[in-house]
Design a protein around this motif. Structure first.
Motif, mmCIF file in Angstrom:
data_model
loop_
_atom_site.group_PDB
_atom_site.id
_atom_site.type_symbol
_atom_site.label_atom_id
_atom_site.label_comp_id
_atom_site.label_asym_id
_atom_site.label_seq_id
_atom_site.Cartn_x
_atom_site.Cartn_y
_atom_site.Cartn_z
ATOM 1 N N SER A 285 -31.950 66.098 26.981
ATOM 2 C CA SER A 285 -31.222 65.196 26.092
ATOM 3 C C SER A 285 -29.719 65.480 26.178
ATOM 4 O O SER A 285 -29.301 66.544 26.632
ATOM 5 C CB SER A 285 -31.690 65.388 24.649
ATOM 6 O OG SER A 285 -31.236 66.632 24.147
ATOM 7 N N ASP B 101 -25.053 69.127 25.995
ATOM 8 C CA ASP B 101 -23.827 69.535 25.320
ATOM 9 C C ASP B 101 -23.880 71.016 24.955
ATOM 10 O O ASP B 101 -22.902 71.740 25.127
ATOM 11 C CB ASP B 101 -23.610 68.677 24.076
ATOM 12 C CG ASP B 101 -22.181 68.704 23.582
ATOM 13 O OD1 ASP B 101 -21.264 68.675 24.430
ATOM 14 O OD2 ASP B 101 -21.977 68.749 22.356
ATOM 15 N N ARG B 102 -25.027 71.488 24.463
ATOM 16 C CA ARG B 102 -25.181 72.908 24.146
ATOM 17 C C ARG B 102 -25.081 73.764 25.409
ATOM 18 O O ARG B 102 -24.491 74.846 25.387
ATOM 19 C CB ARG B 102 -26.504 73.160 23.423
ATOM 20 C CG ARG B 102 -26.478 72.718 21.962
ATOM 21 C CD ARG B 102 -27.672 73.229 21.182
ATOM 22 N NE ARG B 102 -28.944 72.735 21.670
ATOM 23 C CZ ARG B 102 -29.498 71.573 21.321
ATOM 24 N NH1 ARG B 102 -28.865 70.790 20.458
ATOM 25 N NH2 ARG B 102 -30.658 71.201 21.803
ATOM 26 N N LYS C 55 -21.232 65.527 30.026
ATOM 27 C CA LYS C 55 -22.463 65.744 29.253
ATOM 28 C C LYS C 55 -23.550 64.768 29.686
ATOM 29 O O LYS C 55 -24.703 65.170 29.907
ATOM 30 C CB LYS C 55 -22.171 65.581 27.764
ATOM 31 C CG LYS C 55 -23.399 65.629 26.872
ATOM 32 C CD LYS C 55 -23.052 65.359 25.424
ATOM 33 C CE LYS C 55 -22.602 63.933 25.244
ATOM 34 N NZ LYS C 55 -22.357 63.537 23.862
ATOM 35 N N ASN C 56 -23.209 63.504 29.836
ATOM 36 C CA ASN C 56 -24.199 62.498 30.231
ATOM 37 C C ASN C 56 -24.741 62.762 31.627
ATOM 38 O O ASN C 56 -25.933 62.595 31.884
ATOM 39 C CB ASN C 56 -23.606 61.097 30.135
ATOM 40 C CG ASN C 56 -23.341 60.684 28.706
ATOM 41 O OD1 ASN C 56 -23.945 61.213 27.768
ATOM 42 N ND2 ASN C 56 -22.429 59.751 28.524
ATOM 43 N N THR D 102 -17.685 63.722 27.557
ATOM 44 C CA THR D 102 -18.831 62.832 27.380
ATOM 45 C C THR D 102 -19.421 62.439 28.727
ATOM 46 O O THR D 102 -20.653 62.430 28.896
ATOM 47 C CB THR D 102 -18.418 61.580 26.582
ATOM 48 O OG1 THR D 102 -17.910 61.999 25.315
ATOM 49 C CG2 THR D 102 -19.600 60.650 26.379
ATOM 50 N N ALA E 110 -27.803 66.083 23.697
ATOM 51 C CA ALA E 110 -27.502 67.205 22.801
ATOM 52 C C ALA E 110 -27.773 68.541 23.494
ATOM 53 O O ALA E 110 -26.996 69.492 23.361
ATOM 54 C CB ALA E 110 -28.320 67.101 21.519
ATOM 55 N N GLU E 111 -28.868 68.618 24.238
ATOM 56 C CA GLU E 111 -29.179 69.850 24.982
ATOM 57 C C GLU E 111 -28.141 70.096 26.076
ATOM 58 O O GLU E 111 -27.729 71.229 26.299
ATOM 59 C CB GLU E 111 -30.577 69.769 25.587
ATOM 60 C CG GLU E 111 -31.693 69.815 24.555
ATOM 61 C CD GLU E 111 -33.054 69.502 25.141
ATOM 62 O OE1 GLU E 111 -34.023 70.146 24.706
ATOM 63 O OE2 GLU E 111 -33.154 68.609 26.009
#
Length: 118
Positions: A43, A48-49, A33-34, A30, A45-46
């Protein structure tokens, strides 16, 4: 658990409640990702992908027996471990340990230089 600064990335450290850097903390997915989302202006979500895609590509290359070189950061590679005889520490009994393949990381010159400064 406190959040402390570690270079460009926030880490959590369970040993200290102050807001100072404590070596030995960890960065979880996390946090990564942030930071990627913030740095790339995308974002969460992007980000994370993107992390999934990078880790998937590295994994696929290692499974295929390839090295993954990221100049300045390092090299991901596989290493073969030969079969050997081990010993059960509780009973002293000998046991056979099968040969295996392991993932390894060798840091690059730029990463080594940055770590030496910290």
């Amino acid at each position: 658990m406190s959040r402390v600064g570690f270079g460009w990335l926030a880490v959590r450290d369970t040993r200290c409640s102050s807001d100072r850097h404590v070596p030995g903390g960890f960065v979880n997915r996390t946090d990564l990702k942030n930071k990627v989302a913030e740095s790339a202006g995308v974002s969460a979500a992007e980000a994370d992908r993107a992390i999934d895609a990078v880790l998937g590509a590295i994994t696929d290359a290692l499974v295929a027996g390839d090295k993954v070189s990221l100049p300045g950061f390092g090299i991901f590679e596989t290493r073969e471990r030969a079969a050997r005889t081990g010993r059960n520490p509780q009973t002293g009994e000998s046991l056979d340990i099968a040969a295996s393949t392991s993932a390894a990381f060798k840091p690059g010159a730029e990463l080594k230089r940055k770590l030496a400064k910290s």
